[in-house]
Motif scaffolding. Structure first.
Motif, PDB file in Angstrom:
ATOM      1  N   HIS A   1     -13.944   4.130   2.098  1.00  0.00           N
ATOM      2  CA  HIS A   1     -14.047   3.148   3.178  1.00  0.00           C
ATOM      3  C   HIS A   1     -14.852   3.637   4.380  1.00  0.00           C
ATOM      4  O   HIS A   1     -15.448   2.830   5.090  1.00  0.00           O
ATOM      5  CB  HIS A   1     -12.647   2.670   3.565  1.00  0.00           C
ATOM      6  CG  HIS A   1     -11.982   1.893   2.463  1.00  0.00           C
ATOM      7  ND1 HIS A   1     -11.248   2.500   1.472  1.00  0.00           N
ATOM      8  CD2 HIS A   1     -12.009   0.574   2.159  1.00  0.00           C
ATOM      9  CE1 HIS A   1     -10.819   1.577   0.619  1.00  0.00           C
ATOM     10  NE2 HIS A   1     -11.259   0.407   1.016  1.00  0.00           N
TER      11      HIS A   1
ATOM     12  N   GLU B   1      -4.632  10.718  -1.967  1.00  0.00           N
ATOM     13  CA  GLU B   1      -5.064   9.315  -1.883  1.00  0.00           C
ATOM     14  C   GLU B   1      -5.714   9.029  -0.533  1.00  0.00           C
ATOM     15  O   GLU B   1      -6.551   8.150  -0.417  1.00  0.00           O
ATOM     16  CB  GLU B   1      -3.886   8.356  -2.064  1.00  0.00           C
ATOM     17  CG  GLU B   1      -3.226   8.402  -3.431  1.00  0.00           C
ATOM     18  CD  GLU B   1      -2.159   9.464  -3.544  1.00  0.00           C
ATOM     19  OE1 GLU B   1      -1.959  10.237  -2.593  1.00  0.00           O
ATOM     20  OE2 GLU B   1      -1.509   9.530  -4.621  1.00  0.00           O
ATOM     21  N   LEU B   2      -5.297   9.765   0.467  1.00  0.00           N
ATOM     22  CA  LEU B   2      -5.830   9.529   1.820  1.00  0.00           C
ATOM     23  C   LEU B   2      -7.295   9.946   1.905  1.00  0.00           C
ATOM     24  O   LEU B   2      -8.144   9.189   2.379  1.00  0.00           O
ATOM     25  CB  LEU B   2      -4.964  10.279   2.849  1.00  0.00           C
ATOM     26  CG  LEU B   2      -5.353  10.234   4.314  1.00  0.00           C
ATOM     27  CD1 LEU B   2      -5.746   8.847   4.787  1.00  0.00           C
ATOM     28  CD2 LEU B   2      -4.190  10.747   5.161  1.00  0.00           C
TER      29      LEU B   2
ATOM     30  N   TYR C   1      -9.297   7.486  -0.046  1.00  0.00           N
ATOM     31  CA  TYR C   1      -9.435   6.219   0.671  1.00  0.00           C
ATOM     32  C   TYR C   1     -10.524   6.329   1.738  1.00  0.00           C
ATOM     33  O   TYR C   1     -11.356   5.445   1.905  1.00  0.00           O
ATOM     34  CB  TYR C   1      -8.099   5.831   1.322  1.00  0.00           C
ATOM     35  CG  TYR C   1      -8.058   4.400   1.811  1.00  0.00           C
ATOM     36  CD1 TYR C   1      -7.601   3.386   0.985  1.00  0.00           C
ATOM     37  CD2 TYR C   1      -8.509   4.077   3.090  1.00  0.00           C
ATOM     38  CE1 TYR C   1      -7.580   2.064   1.417  1.00  0.00           C
ATOM     39  CE2 TYR C   1      -8.497   2.764   3.530  1.00  0.00           C
ATOM     40  CZ  TYR C   1      -8.029   1.760   2.694  1.00  0.00           C
ATOM     41  OH  TYR C   1      -8.018   0.450   3.130  1.00  0.00           O
TER      42      TYR C   1
ATOM     43  N   ASN D   1      -0.234   6.879   2.237  1.00  0.00           N
ATOM     44  CA  ASN D   1      -1.508   7.587   2.411  1.00  0.00           C
ATOM     45  C   ASN D   1      -2.654   6.620   2.680  1.00  0.00           C
ATOM     46  O   ASN D   1      -3.491   6.853   3.560  1.00  0.00           O
ATOM     47  CB  ASN D   1      -1.818   8.414   1.158  1.00  0.00           C
ATOM     48  CG  ASN D   1      -0.988   9.687   1.106  1.00  0.00           C
ATOM     49  OD1 ASN D   1      -0.574  10.211   2.141  1.00  0.00           O
ATOM     50  ND2 ASN D   1      -0.746  10.188  -0.098  1.00  0.00           N
ATOM     51  N   GLU D   2      -2.694   5.542   1.898  1.00  0.00           N
ATOM     52  CA  GLU D   2      -3.791   4.578   2.062  1.00  0.00           C
ATOM     53  C   GLU D   2      -3.653   3.814   3.372  1.00  0.00           C
ATOM     54  O   GLU D   2      -4.653   3.527   4.044  1.00  0.00           O
ATOM     55  CB  GLU D   2      -3.788   3.602   0.889  1.00  0.00           C
ATOM     56  CG  GLU D   2      -4.088   4.278  -0.433  1.00  0.00           C
ATOM     57  CD  GLU D   2      -3.788   3.391  -1.642  1.00  0.00           C
ATOM     58  OE1 GLU D   2      -4.344   3.668  -2.698  1.00  0.00           O
ATOM     59  OE2 GLU D   2      -2.980   2.432  -1.514  1.00  0.00           O
TER      60      GLU D   2
ATOM     61  N   MET E   1       0.829  -1.211   0.000  1.00  0.00           N
ATOM     62  CA  MET E   1       0.000   0.000   0.000  1.00  0.00           C
ATOM     63  C   MET E   1       0.854   1.248   0.000  1.00  0.00           C
ATOM     64  O   MET E   1       1.967   1.261   0.497  1.00  0.00           O
ATOM     65  CB  MET E   1      -0.872   0.029   1.266  1.00  0.00           C
ATOM     66  CG  MET E   1      -2.062  -0.876   1.244  1.00  0.00           C
ATOM     67  SD  MET E   1      -2.923  -0.753   2.818  1.00  0.00           S
ATOM     68  CE  MET E   1      -4.431   0.028   2.314  1.00  0.00           C
TER      69      MET E   1
ATOM     70  N   GLU F   1      -6.404   3.282   6.328  1.00  0.00           N
ATOM     71  CA  GLU F   1      -6.866   1.981   6.817  1.00  0.00           C
ATOM     72  C   GLU F   1      -6.626   1.855   8.325  1.00  0.00           C
ATOM     73  O   GLU F   1      -7.470   1.355   9.063  1.00  0.00           O
ATOM     74  CB  GLU F   1      -6.154   0.853   6.055  1.00  0.00           C
ATOM     75  CG  GLU F   1      -6.527  -0.555   6.479  1.00  0.00           C
ATOM     76  CD  GLU F   1      -8.004  -0.872   6.282  1.00  0.00           C
ATOM     77  OE1 GLU F   1      -8.645  -0.289   5.382  1.00  0.00           O
ATOM     78  OE2 GLU F   1      -8.527  -1.710   7.057  1.00  0.00           O
TER      79      GLU F   1
END
Lengths: 259, 352, 178
Positions: B44, B36-37, B40, B11-12, B8, B16
Motif C-alpha cells: 500500500h 503481515e504488517l 501490507y 497487523n493490517e 482485518m 492501514e
C-alpha cells in the motif's frame, strides 16, 4: 577585480578542532568548494558519523544529521529518499564504514541509493585514540595491535579494500579513490568528488569517493612524515584512481578539475 | 459518522491506519508475528507512491526511520520483540535528538529468540527507555484491532507534537487476530505541526539545522536533559489515558493492559455474576502511566494480570504508594491466561 | 448473545476459511466479532484451528477457552473439543470422518456427514461450508443471510462461479440439522 581564490561559502570561517596535519580539514574544504561551484549550499545535507568527523556539522554551513556509529548510510538512505532534490553526503570514517557499519554500507550501495559517500580512510581509529581499523595495514602498529597488525591475531583479519569489494555490486555506479597528501592528489580528489556529486544530482546510483588521509597524531609521526607515509605505505596497497565508472556519459569533469 | 467496518488482522489494521495518518515512509524487516504488517506496507505504501524499504536489518530500519524523521517526514517501523531489542539503539538516538517516529512492537515471548506466541514481556523495555541513557517515550497499548488502528492513527500526531518516538505496544494476539474495524478519513497534511527544526529545504533560512544527540559539554548536556524532563512532566499532566470498570465499589481491582485486559474484562463480568465486587483498571498509555488515577485508588486491593512473569505489577505497586495489597497472576512463554484462570485467582484472593 | 466457537480439523479442510467467513458474516449482520487462527507448522495436513466469537456485546477475551459450540471436522479433533467444550455446549461433528460417539453426555450433539454432502454437491472441498450451514442452524448465532455478498468479496473473480455450490452446501448443511 575577480576573486579567484577564497574561503568557501559553505564552510564556516572558524578554526577546526582537528590535529595538525589531519586530512579532514582539506576534505571539508574540497566538499564545500564543490558545493559552492554547484550552487547547492541551500540544498545540501551531511550525515556525519561517530569518530573525529563528528565535529563536521559545526564547520559546514548547511544542514546535518548525526546518526549512530556505522548507521550513516541507513540515515542517508532515508534523507535522500525523502528529499531527492537535495545533495546528500554520507561522511564516514574507516571504522564507521568498514567495521561497525559494514552491513549498512554494503546494502545501501547494493540498493544503489542515490547519495554520495565520502569515505575517509586513515588506516586508524582517530577519535578513540589509535586503535586498529579494518583498513590498518598489515604490520602497522595500533594501541590494539601493539606488535603490528597480524591478520591471524587481534581479531580484525586483513585490511579491507572497500571500493574493490563494493565494485561487484550492481547498485554502485561510481567508485574512486583519492588522497590528500599532496597538491596533485588533492586536485584529483576534488575532481572525483565533483563527478560523484554531479552524478548524484542526475539521479544515478551509489557513488563513493574514498580518500586516503593522514592521522599523524595516532600514527605517532610528524605531519610532514605522515604525508610521506600515505605515499610510501598506503597508496601501494590502496591504489588511487577510478575503481568503477558506470555513469551515463557526460562532460568529463574530472579532467577539467585536474587541469 | 457511520463508517463501514472491515474485517482485518491487527497487523493490517495498524498498516492501514498509519497510511491514513499520513505515514510518508516505512522501513522494516520481517519477523513473526508482525510480518503481515510489513507486507501490507509494501503493497500500500508503494501503491500510494510513498517510501517503502525492506531494510537489511532492524538496526538499519530504525536508523532509516531516524533519517526520514530528521527531514520532518512521518516515518514508521514495526517489528516484534527480538527485532525491537535491535531497534533500541536508534530509539535512544531519536529520543536524544528529539526526532518523532512511530515504532510498532507486536510482541512475542522472550528472552532470546523465545517463541512466536503472544507475550507481554517487553513492558520494562518499552516504558523505561529500552536503550542507553536518560529518556522515556510515548507507549500506547491497544486491546483490540479497532484500538490498534485508532492509536496508530493518533500516534503520528503525538510523536510530532511531543517530538519523540511513539510506540504501539501490541502483542501477537492483537496482531494476528481479526476483528471488525472502521477507519477515520486520511489526515489532511495541512493539519500537521510545523517542524522548523527539520533538515532540508533551507531556502535562505539563516541558521543551519542539526539533528543531533551529541552533547560533549556536561554542563550543557545536563541542562538539555532537564529541559527534556520538564517536557515529560508536561506530558504526564495531559497524556495519561485509561479505561476503568466498577473501581469505586470494588473489593478487588484487576489491572492489565492489551490482550490480558480483555481476559480480565471477561473474568470481571463472570465474577460480578457471582456477586463478587471486582473492578478493572486498564492503562491505555503505558508511558506516561495513568499514575494519578491509580494513586486515587490506593488502599484498594489489586490483582495485576499479565502475559509475563510480572512487569507492570511493579508500577501498580509503585503508584499505589505501598498502601495497597497487590497480587500478581501471570502466564508467560506465549501462554495466555483464560477468563476461568483469572476468575479462580480472584476467588482465591477474595476467599469466595 | 455471545457465541464462542472452537473449530478444529486438519490443514486443507478449510477450517480457517470457515472461521473467517463465520465472523465476516457476523460482522455484516451487525455483531462484534473476533477470529483467531492457529496453524500447525505444515500448511497442509497439519492441525488447523480457529477460535471465533460473535456477540451483541463488546467481546472480552478473544481466547476461546470454554466454547459454547465446537466444530469437529476430523477424528483427531474430537478429544480436543470434548476437553474444552463448556457444560451443556453444542458439539457439531463431521460424521463422515468421525465414526465414534462422544464421551460428553452433557453435550448437545449434532452429526452432519459433511464430506458426503459436499461430494454430492460436487467437491469434498465444500465440506467446510456444509459444516458452517449446520453451525448456523444449530446455534442461530450468525444467520448467514449476507453470505452470498460476502463470498463475492472473499473470493477472487475467477472463483465466483463456485458461489452457487457454496450456497447449496450451506443450505444442505442447515437442512441436515434435525
Amino acid at each position: 577585480m575577480e576573486l579567484i581564490y577564497g574561503h568557501p561559502k559553505s564552510l564556516k570561517p572558524i578554526q577546526t578542532k582537528y590535529c595538525p596535519g589531519c586530512g579532514h580539514g582539506v576534505i571539508h574544504r574540497l566538499i564545500t568548494e564543490v558545493i559552492d561551484e554547484m550552487g547547492m549550499q541551500q540544498k545540501s545535507i551531511i550525515l556525519n558519523p561517530v569518530g573525529c568527523s563528528i565535529w563536521a556539522s559545526i564547520y559546514f554551513d548547511f544542514d546535518s544529521v548525526q546518526v549512530p556509529h556505522g548507521r550513516t548510510p541507513a540515515g542517508a538512505t532515508a534523507v535522500k529518499r525523502m528529499l531527492p532534490d537535495h545533495l546528500v553526503i554520507c561522511y564516514q570514517g574507516d571504522g564507521d564504514l568498514a567495521a561497525i557499519g559494514t552491513a549498512e554500507a554494503v546494502h545501501a550501495a547494493n540498493r544503489g541509493e542515490k547519495f554520495t559517500t565520502i569515505f575517509v580512510n586513515n588506516a586508524i581509529y582517530g577519535m578513540t585514540g589509535g586503535q586498529m581499523a579494518p583498513t590498518t595495514l598489515v604490520g602497522q602498529k595500533a594501541t590494539t595491535a601493539p606488535y603490528g597488525r597480524d591478520p591471524d591475531e587481534a581479531g580484525m583479519g586483513y585490511p579491507i579494500r572497500v571500493l574493490e569489494m563494493l565494485a561487484t555490486l550492481a547498485g554502485t555506479k561510481y567508485l574512486a579513490r583519492g588522497a590528500v597528501n599532496n597538491a596533485a592528489n588533492v586536485r584529483k580528489t576534488k575532481g572525483y568528488i565533483k563527478k560523484a556529486f554531479e552524478a548524484q544530482m542526475r539521479g544515478e546510483g551509489s557513488s563513493i569517493v574514498e580518500i586516503l588521509s593522514q592521522c599523524p597524531t595516532n600514527w605517532a609521526i610528524s605531519p610532514v612524515e605522515s604525508v610521506g607515509w600515505v605515499e610510501s605505505a598506503m597508496i601501494p596497497f590502496y591504489a588511487l584512481g577510478v575503481v568503477k565508472d558506470e555513469l551515463a556519459p557526460v562532460a568529463d569533469t574530472v579532467k577539467e578539475a585536474s587541469k | 459518522m457511520a463508517l463501514e467496518k472491515r474485517l482485518m488482522k491487527g497487523n493490517e489494521a495498524i498498516g492501514e491506519a498509519a497510511i491514513r495518518a499520513g505515514c510518508d515512509a516505512y522501513f522494516g524487516y520481517p519477523i513473526t508475528p508482525q510480518s503481515e504488517l510489513i507486507a501490507y506496507m509494501a503493497k500500500h505504501m508503494l501503491d500510494a507512491k510513498r517510501v517503502f524499504i525492506q531494510a537489511e536489518s532492524e538496526v538499519s530500519a530504525i536508523n532509516m526511520v531516524y533519517g526520514a524523521g530528521a527531514t520532518g517526514a512521518r516515518a514508521m517501523t514495526s517489528s516484534s520483540s527480538p527485532g525491537v531489542s535491535l531497534k533500541q539503539e536508534g530509539i535512544s538516538y531519536a529520543c536524544g535528538a528529539d526526532v518523532p517516529m512511530v515504532v510498532v512492537n507486536v510482541a512475542r515471548s522472550g528472552p532470546g529468540l523465545g517463541g512466536i506466541s503472544p507475550a507481554q514481556g517487553d513492558y520494562f523495555q518499552s516504558t523505561r527507555g529500552g536503550g542507553h541513557g536518560d529518556y522515556y517515550h510515548i507507549v500506547l497499548a491497544p486491546k483490540s484491532v479497532q484500538e490498534a488502528a485508532d492509536l496508530t492513527y493518533e500516534a503520528f500526531d503525538l510523536a510530532d507534537e511531543w517530538r519523540m518516538p511513539a510506540m504501539i505496544l501490541a502483542d501477537g494476539m492483537i496482531g494476528q487476530m481479526m476483528e471488525g474495524v472502521s477507519f477515520p478519513e486520511p489526515k489532511d497534511p495541512a493539519t500537521r505541526v510545523a517542524k522548523p527544526w527539520a533538515v532540508g529545504n533551507r531556502n535562505g533560512r539563516k541558521d543551519v539545522n542539526h539533528v543531533d544527540s551529541t552533547h560533549l559539554v556536561p554542563e550543557e548536556f545536563e541542562q538539555a536533559l532537564h529541559a527534556r524532563y520538564a517536557r515529560y512532566e508536561e506530558m504526564k499532566k495531559v497524556l495519561p489515558r485509561f479505561e476503568e470498570h466498577f473501581v469505586e465499589d470494588a473489593d478487588l481491582i484487576l489491572t492489565a493492559y492489551g490482550t490480558s485486559a480483555r481476559v480480565c474484562l471477561g473474568a470481571m463480568q463472570m465474577a460480578r455474576k457471582l456477586g463478587l465486587k471486582v473492578g478493572l483498571f486498564r492503562p491505555i498509555t503505558l508511558w506516561p502511566y495513568p499514575e494519578k488515577r491509580l494513586g486515587e485508588l490506593e488502599g484498594k486491593r489489586f490483582l495485576a494480570v499479565e502475559m509475563s512473569m510480572g512487569q507492570m505489577v511493579e508500577d501498580v505497586r509503585l503508584y499505589t504508594h505501598g498502601k495497597s495489597e497487590v497480587s500478581f497472576y501471570g502466564r508467560c512463554g506465549g501462554m495466555i491466561p483464560t477468563e476461568e484462570d483469572v476468575l479462580a485467582e480472584i476467588r482465591k484472593i477474595l476467599k469466595k | 448473545m455471545t457465541e464462542k466457537t472452537f473449530m478444529a480439523g486438519f490443514g486443507g479442510q478449510g477450517v480457517v476459511s470457515m472461521g473467517q467467513l463465520w465472523v465476516y458474516c457476523g460482522m455484516k449482520e451487525g455483531l462484534e466479532v473476533t477470529f483467531f487462527p492457529f496453524y500447525g507448522a505444515e500448511k497442509r495436513g497439519g492441525i488447523a484451528r480457529a477460535s471465533v466469537i460473535v456477540s451483541t456485546e463488546e467481546i472480552s477475551s478473544p481466547l476461546v477457552s470454554a466454547p459454547d459450540s465446537a466444530v469437529v471436522m476430523n477424528m483427531d479433533s474430537l478429544p480436543l473439543c470434548e476437553a474444552i467444550l463448556k457444560q451443556g455446549g453444542t458439539l457439531i461433528i463431521n460424521s463422515s470422518l468421525v465414526k465414534v460417539d462422544t464421551k460428553r453426555t452433557d453435550a448437545r450433539v449434532v452429526k452432519v456427514p459433511c464430506n458426503e454432502i459436499a461430494e454430492r454437491i460436487g467437491d469434498v472441498k465444500f465440506a467446510n461450508m456444509v459444516m458452517m450451514g449446520a453451525l448456523s442452524k444449530a446455534t442461530g448465532a450468525v444467520k448467514l443471510d449476507k453470505l452470498e455478498a460476502v463470498l463475492k468479496t472473499f473470493f477472487s473473480e475467477s472463483k465466483h462461479k463456485f458461489i452457487p455450490m457454496n450456497m447449496q452446501a450451506i443450505q444442505e448443511g442447515a437442512d441436515a440439522v434435525g
